[in-house]
Design a protein around this motif. Structure first.
Motif, PDB file in Angstrom:
ATOM      1  N   UNK A 144      28.452 -16.969 -11.793  1.00 45.13           N
ATOM      2  CA  UNK A 144      27.287 -17.806 -11.526  1.00 45.13           C
ATOM      3  C   UNK A 144      26.556 -17.316 -10.273  1.00 45.13           C
ATOM      4  N   UNK A 145      25.245 -17.453 -10.291  1.00 49.11           N
ATOM      5  CA  UNK A 145      24.450 -17.333  -9.078  1.00 49.11           C
ATOM      6  C   UNK A 145      23.331 -18.351  -9.163  1.00 49.11           C
ATOM      7  N   UNK A 146      22.743 -18.667  -8.037  1.00 46.77           N
ATOM      8  CA  UNK A 146      21.629 -19.620  -8.023  1.00 46.77           C
ATOM      9  C   UNK A 146      20.327 -18.870  -8.296  1.00 46.77           C
ATOM     10  N   UNK A 147      19.394 -19.534  -8.958  1.00 45.06           N
ATOM     11  CA  UNK A 147      18.070 -18.940  -9.167  1.00 45.06           C
ATOM     12  C   UNK A 147      17.011 -20.026  -9.196  1.00 45.06           C
ATOM     13  N   UNK A 148      15.838 -19.686  -8.683  1.00 39.46           N
ATOM     14  CA  UNK A 148      14.654 -20.497  -8.964  1.00 39.46           C
ATOM     15  C   UNK A 148      14.163 -20.045 -10.329  1.00 39.46           C
ATOM     16  N   UNK A 149      14.091 -20.972 -11.261  1.00 38.48           N
ATOM     17  CA  UNK A 149      13.617 -20.651 -12.599  1.00 38.48           C
ATOM     18  C   UNK A 149      12.256 -21.314 -12.769  1.00 38.48           C
TER      19      UNK A 149
END
Length: 438
Positions: free
Chosen positions: A323-328
């Motif tokens: 997992x990684x964080x992203x602005x979608x």
């Protein structure tokens, strides 16, 4: 408008959206040539992304319709949400606007949600990455995802090679073995070179996103959504231990995060007196920088002579998932648009493969359509990493970006200054977030 007229308009729009999605390829339902999806009028789009991202995609769509005009207006990130609210109140809002995942909660009352009878949930899930499912709710599809901006790990080639380190870490635990080699400090603890910027808040770029990533990797999604009959109930769960670990995700996250700013720790590598993590990295004084994919060109411009590369963000040791964080980012439609059918048509078209690909190419950011992510750019190591990171990216239902920024900052500072115990600081942060989501 009478109830009968409202129902009739809803039926028309639902059928129109269904036709657009068939034509766009997001729904496979036989021949697309027979679908009548004429779009007309002037459609205004607002967003904080550069207007250059949309020029080619806009022209591509408009060229198919003689009576269609598409205008994109770039807005200031700091005032964007307030400007939207004011425009909606005056009836002058855009037909379509671009949001990131931290804007979903604040815009629920403004957005036309596409019902699942028009856009089946299964089709959305098979079209987009798993992380894009944050744009689904009980009523339908909230928006059309177009881009992902994931967190990645930038690393300094020279610092690693000078210390005989061949590869950057793949798991967070590996940082402990590298600390003594990569962090340089004098006898009084003054740091001249740091391994990684973790432990404080104000001078760690993307500190909230990093903390969210660690929580998500630990199995805590920060916000829980439950459906009770027709009511949707949101609650903060950062203090909970949903997987039943011996140490809760938030405790594990904070213990790991703050150990790097503890002067008595053998892994001490960061403090609040240092410049920002981005400045340290661009000045050749930071081995690893956790940043967004969108920062690539900024880093290059800050120091054209900097030798660096990028890999996926480290993961938990012995985990079964990445997992990684992203602005979608997604295109959403103003439910009070004066030209709702064409607005839905333009948004649906812009999210299909060809326009999405042009947006991705111009922005150098990964798309969110699975079909496009399967075509990884092998000739560009940066983009290949960005694409791989997008596939494993996740986000969370941040109720208010600016207010939660303060909550997470206070969480770290209350613990580091001993203003509150760790448990007290966590409970306070959890209660504050809980108030925001309700």
């Amino acid at each position: 408008m009478t109830n009968f007229q409202t129902i009739l308009l809803g039926i028309f729009i639902g059928g129109f959206v269904f036709a657009v999605l068939i034509f766009s390829g997001l729904i496979d339902f036989g021949s697309k040539e027979k679908v009548d999806t004429d779009l007309s009028g002037t459609i205004t789009i607002w967003g904080t992304l550069p207007s250059s991202y949309f020029t080619e995609a806009r022209d591509l769509i408009a060229s198919d319709f003689d009576e269609l005009r598409i205008n994109y207006q770039q807005k200031n990130t700091d005032t964007y949400q307030n400007e939207l609210i004011e425009a909606f109140a005056k009836g002058t809002g855009p037909d379509i606007y671009v949001i990131s995942t931290d804007m979903i909660k604040e815009n629920e009352s403004f957005v036309y949600k596409i019902p699942y009878v028009s856009y089946p949930e299964k089709n959305f899930k098979t079209s987009y990455i798993d992380g894009a499912e944050i744009y689904l709710d009980e009523q339908g599809v909230f928006g059309f995802p177009i881009l992902s901006d994931p967190l990645v790990l930038y690393y300094n080639n020279d610092i690693l090679s000078n210390n005989s380190i061949v590869n950057p870490p793949k798991t967070w635990d590996e940082l402990f073995d590298l600390s003594n080699k990569l962090t340089k400090k004098d006898g009084s603890g003054v740091i001249s070179q740091s391994m990684i910027a973790l432990g404080s808040y104000n001078n760690v770029n993307h500190a909230k996103d990093i903390l969210a990533t660690l929580l998500i990797q630990n199995g805590n999604n920060l916000i829980k959504k439950e459906v009770d009959d027709k009511d949707v109930i949101y609650s903060s769960i950062i203090e909970e231990n949903p997987l039943g670990y011996s140490v809760s995700p938030i405790d594990a996250t904070l213990d790991f995060y703050m150990i790097f700013s503890n002067m008595s720790s053998p892994y001490y590598s960061w403090n609040r007196a240092l410049p920002s993590s981005l400045d340290m990295f661009s000045n050749d004084k930071l081995a690893f920088y956790i940043g967004r994919a969108s920062e690539l060109f900024k880093i290059q411009s800050l120091n054209p002579n900097l030798s660096f590369n990028v890999v996926e963000l480290p993961q938990m040791k012995d985990t079964n998932f990445k997992r990684t964080y992203a602005e979608i980012y997604a295109l959403v439609v103003n439910k009070k648009s004066a030209n709702l059918p064409s607005a839905l048509g333009v948004a649906g078209r812009m999210a299909q493969a060809e326009p999405s690909k042009t947006i991705s190419v111009v922005s150098s950011l990964p798309p969110v359509l699975r079909s496009l992510l399967s075509e990884k750019p092998k000739d560009n190591a940066y983009l290949e990493t960005f694409f791989n990171s997008a596939i494993i990216s996740r986000s969370w239902l941040d109720p208010n970006e600016k207010k939660t920024e303060v909550i997470f900052r206070d969480l770290i500072e209350n613990i580091s200054s001993n203003a509150l115990s760790s448990k007290g600081a966590i409970n306070k942060a959890n209660s504050q977030i809980d108030l925001l989501v309700n």
